[in-house]
Design a protein around this motif. Sequence first.
Motif, PDB file in Angstrom:
ATOM      1  N   THR A  59       0.929  -1.270  -0.012  1.00  0.00           N
ATOM      2  CA  THR A  59      -0.008  -0.123   0.227  1.00  0.00           C
ATOM      3  C   THR A  59       0.840   1.313  -0.053  1.00  0.00           C
ATOM      4  O   THR A  59       0.240   2.338  -0.033  1.00  0.00           O
ATOM      5  CB  THR A  59      -0.985  -0.102   1.341  1.00  0.00           C
ATOM      6  N   GLY A  60       2.138   1.126   0.497  1.00  0.00           N
ATOM      7  CA  GLY A  60       2.958   2.066   0.389  1.00  0.00           C
ATOM      8  C   GLY A  60       2.828   3.164   1.696  1.00  0.00           C
ATOM      9  O   GLY A  60       3.529   4.091   1.892  1.00  0.00           O
ATOM     10  N   LEU A  61       2.335   2.361   2.634  1.00  0.00           N
ATOM     11  CA  LEU A  61       2.417   2.975   3.980  1.00  0.00           C
ATOM     12  C   LEU A  61       3.612   3.106   4.638  1.00  0.00           C
ATOM     13  O   LEU A  61       4.328   2.176   4.520  1.00  0.00           O
ATOM     14  CB  LEU A  61       1.333   2.590   4.992  1.00  0.00           C
ATOM     15  N   ALA A  62       3.980   4.188   5.193  1.00  0.00           N
ATOM     16  CA  ALA A  62       5.288   4.445   5.823  1.00  0.00           C
ATOM     17  C   ALA A  62       5.349   3.588   7.163  1.00  0.00           C
ATOM     18  O   ALA A  62       6.537   2.787   7.544  1.00  0.00           O
ATOM     19  CB  ALA A  62       5.446   5.791   6.330  1.00  0.00           C
ATOM     20  N   GLU A  63       4.293   3.169   7.837  1.00  0.00           N
ATOM     21  CA  GLU A  63       4.345   2.379   9.030  1.00  0.00           C
ATOM     22  C   GLU A  63       3.346   1.206   8.723  1.00  0.00           C
ATOM     23  O   GLU A  63       2.151   1.433   8.224  1.00  0.00           O
ATOM     24  CB  GLU A  63       3.785   3.289  10.190  1.00  0.00           C
ATOM     25  N   ALA A  64       3.765   0.164   9.098  1.00  0.00           N
ATOM     26  CA  ALA A  64       2.930  -1.135   9.044  1.00  0.00           C
ATOM     27  C   ALA A  64       1.635  -0.932   9.925  1.00  0.00           C
ATOM     28  O   ALA A  64       1.821  -0.188  11.028  1.00  0.00           O
ATOM     29  CB  ALA A  64       3.729  -2.426   9.451  1.00  0.00           C
ATOM     30  N   PRO A  65       0.621  -1.607   9.748  1.00  0.00           N
ATOM     31  CA  PRO A  65      -0.558  -1.220  10.659  1.00  0.00           C
ATOM     32  C   PRO A  65      -0.134  -2.102  11.848  1.00  0.00           C
ATOM     33  O   PRO A  65       0.543  -3.000  12.042  1.00  0.00           O
ATOM     34  CB  PRO A  65      -1.741  -2.210   9.786  1.00  0.00           C
ATOM     35  N   ASP A  66      -1.055  -1.715  12.858  1.00  0.00           N
ATOM     36  CA  ASP A  66      -0.784  -2.290  14.213  1.00  0.00           C
ATOM     37  C   ASP A  66      -1.518  -3.669  14.432  1.00  0.00           C
ATOM     38  O   ASP A  66      -2.473  -3.873  13.332  1.00  0.00           O
ATOM     39  CB  ASP A  66      -1.660  -1.455  15.237  1.00  0.00           C
ATOM     40  N   VAL A  67      -1.030  -4.464  14.943  1.00  0.00           N
ATOM     41  CA  VAL A  67      -1.458  -5.981  15.042  1.00  0.00           C
ATOM     42  C   VAL A  67      -2.007  -6.422  16.329  1.00  0.00           C
ATOM     43  O   VAL A  67      -1.410  -5.848  17.437  1.00  0.00           O
ATOM     44  CB  VAL A  67      -0.424  -7.007  14.537  1.00  0.00           C
ATOM     45  N   ARG A  68      -3.061  -7.078  16.459  1.00  0.00           N
ATOM     46  CA  ARG A  68      -3.654  -7.133  17.849  1.00  0.00           C
ATOM     47  C   ARG A  68      -3.962  -8.692  17.821  1.00  0.00           C
ATOM     48  O   ARG A  68      -4.484  -9.333  17.020  1.00  0.00           O
ATOM     49  CB  ARG A  68      -5.034  -6.587  18.006  1.00  0.00           C
ATOM     50  N   VAL A  69      -3.372  -9.397  18.934  1.00  0.00           N
ATOM     51  CA  VAL A  69      -3.291 -10.659  19.453  1.00  0.00           C
ATOM     52  C   VAL A  69      -4.223 -10.979  20.588  1.00  0.00           C
ATOM     53  O   VAL A  69      -3.819 -10.437  21.730  1.00  0.00           O
ATOM     54  CB  VAL A  69      -2.140 -11.404  19.647  1.00  0.00           C
ATOM     55  N   ASP A  70      -5.554 -11.385  20.426  1.00  0.00           N
ATOM     56  CA  ASP A  70      -6.152 -11.702  21.638  1.00  0.00           C
ATOM     57  C   ASP A  70      -6.406 -13.346  21.812  1.00  0.00           C
ATOM     58  O   ASP A  70      -6.431 -14.239  21.030  1.00  0.00           O
ATOM     59  CB  ASP A  70      -7.760 -11.560  21.216  1.00  0.00           C
ATOM     60  N   ASP A  71      -5.895 -13.664  23.049  1.00  0.00           N
ATOM     61  CA  ASP A  71      -5.760 -15.018  23.463  1.00  0.00           C
ATOM     62  C   ASP A  71      -6.948 -15.644  23.333  1.00  0.00           C
ATOM     63  O   ASP A  71      -6.999 -16.863  23.028  1.00  0.00           O
ATOM     64  CB  ASP A  71      -5.214 -15.016  25.019  1.00  0.00           C
ATOM     65  N   GLY A  72      -8.168 -15.108  23.366  1.00  0.00           N
ATOM     66  CA  GLY A  72      -9.595 -15.776  23.122  1.00  0.00           C
ATOM     67  C   GLY A  72      -9.703 -16.128  21.840  1.00  0.00           C
ATOM     68  O   GLY A  72     -10.069 -17.370  21.490  1.00  0.00           O
ATOM     69  N   ALA A  73      -9.315 -15.408  20.817  1.00  0.00           N
ATOM     70  CA  ALA A  73      -9.416 -15.752  19.295  1.00  0.00           C
ATOM     71  C   ALA A  73      -8.259 -16.668  18.976  1.00  0.00           C
ATOM     72  O   ALA A  73      -8.420 -17.758  18.035  1.00  0.00           O
ATOM     73  CB  ALA A  73      -9.027 -14.554  18.559  1.00  0.00           C
ATOM     74  N   VAL A  74      -7.332 -16.438  19.711  1.00  0.00           N
ATOM     75  CA  VAL A  74      -6.098 -17.770  19.315  1.00  0.00           C
ATOM     76  C   VAL A  74      -6.545 -19.088  19.821  1.00  0.00           C
ATOM     77  O   VAL A  74      -6.554 -20.216  19.138  1.00  0.00           O
ATOM     78  CB  VAL A  74      -4.793 -17.081  19.984  1.00  0.00           C
TER      79      VAL A  74
END
Length: 465
Positions: A59-74
Amino acid sequence: MTALMYAWSSLGGDPARLSRLTTVPREGVLTARLPVRELARACVGACGLAAAELAARRTGLAEAPDVRVDDGAVAAAFHSERLLRVDGRAPVSFAPLSRFWRTADGWVRTHANYPHHRARLLGALGLPEDAPAERVAGLLAGRAAVEVEETVCGAGGLAVALRTPERWRAHEQAAEVAARPLVERERLDAAPPREFPPLDPGAGAVLPAAGLRVLDLTRVLAGPVATRTLALLGADVLRVDAPWLPELPDQHADTGFGKRSATLDLGTGRDVLEDLLSTADVVVTGYRPGALDRFGLSPEALSARHPGLVVAQVSAWGAYGPWRGRRGFDSLVQVATGIAVTEGTAGEPGALPAQALDHGTGYLLAAAVLRALTEQSYDGGSRLVRLALARTAHWLTSGIRPEPAGGEPYPGPDAWLAETGGAPGRLRYARPAVSFTGGPADWARPPVPWGSSPARWAAAPVAGG
């Protein structure tokens, strides 16, 4: 080093990107004597970071998007094959002959979910194909566990003697496994850098694998988890199986989200295979090391004919050592590596709370593919990435430091389940655990029946977001 740092480092990731990840810890998920929660969180988190990195690149974004890890989803994702419901029906997980058996000197575990594995097991034991479990139990009770292991494996079946962690560490295969990195990564040639069509970050969910074609030559369970994840991220994933090896329907439904499914005899369908490979971007294999080489599918042969491919391989025991040619599954790797002893009680073997070696390795394999694609966009080269369940087991048993318990209460999996209609029926399933800002929240389509798709790519790869 935390488990996430180790996993991300093993993938060749930039340590600075770790600051983009946040975790929602939950009390009571994936509880075990071994640090299963930490492993699962790290594998999903590393995959999320790799997806976000490729999204930023495209996408050409300077910063990578934030990542969220939820133990429940995992936790829900790591139990996906158990949580699946088809028209309200619970899946069939293990066949009657897939279990632990007492032997004269300990225990052995067999795997016979597929008809051909059941036939090989019973044939190796000199029993008729309709032999009941009671007759198998009586026979094995008088034999040594390692003798059973060698006899059944020699006949192409699946059986592993129960070993303590100490006994496994003394085994030659364990030494070979421990000497390898968690993720093996290799550049195979000097192919030019990959040029991606750009993605528009404002045109709906960002799909970092959009426009990519993934040939899925995998079975149970790590490989299909990896390719299911690539399908979530936008790849055109075509799973191809031999016509005479049908997949178990429930298992295929669980790991088939976002994919298409075709059958092809690789021996007589070489022209079709080459046509698929000619425009493929990624080839993922999940068979024993070397099993597909005769079809021109070794990494070296693939890169020679189709420069620029990413070749991803996963196996049970690794592509090295005396067990390199053995068949294996998560449950058997747990038994061989001492995990079943560690998780057992009162002298009886146990098991991890999920098939964590399969799921964890699957997410790492998807992450390795995504990272290879990102690296190709800068440096080019055909790429090989390789993982093994036994190496993930070594990491779990020897390399992960348990983190303090705590976090938000875990309400159970319901918050991370969804329903959809599809050809298999009304499906209840675990939603994706990989999540980054602007990324997809679910698969684009439900699974299709096994072998119901033509053995060709979609009309044209979709490169949009």
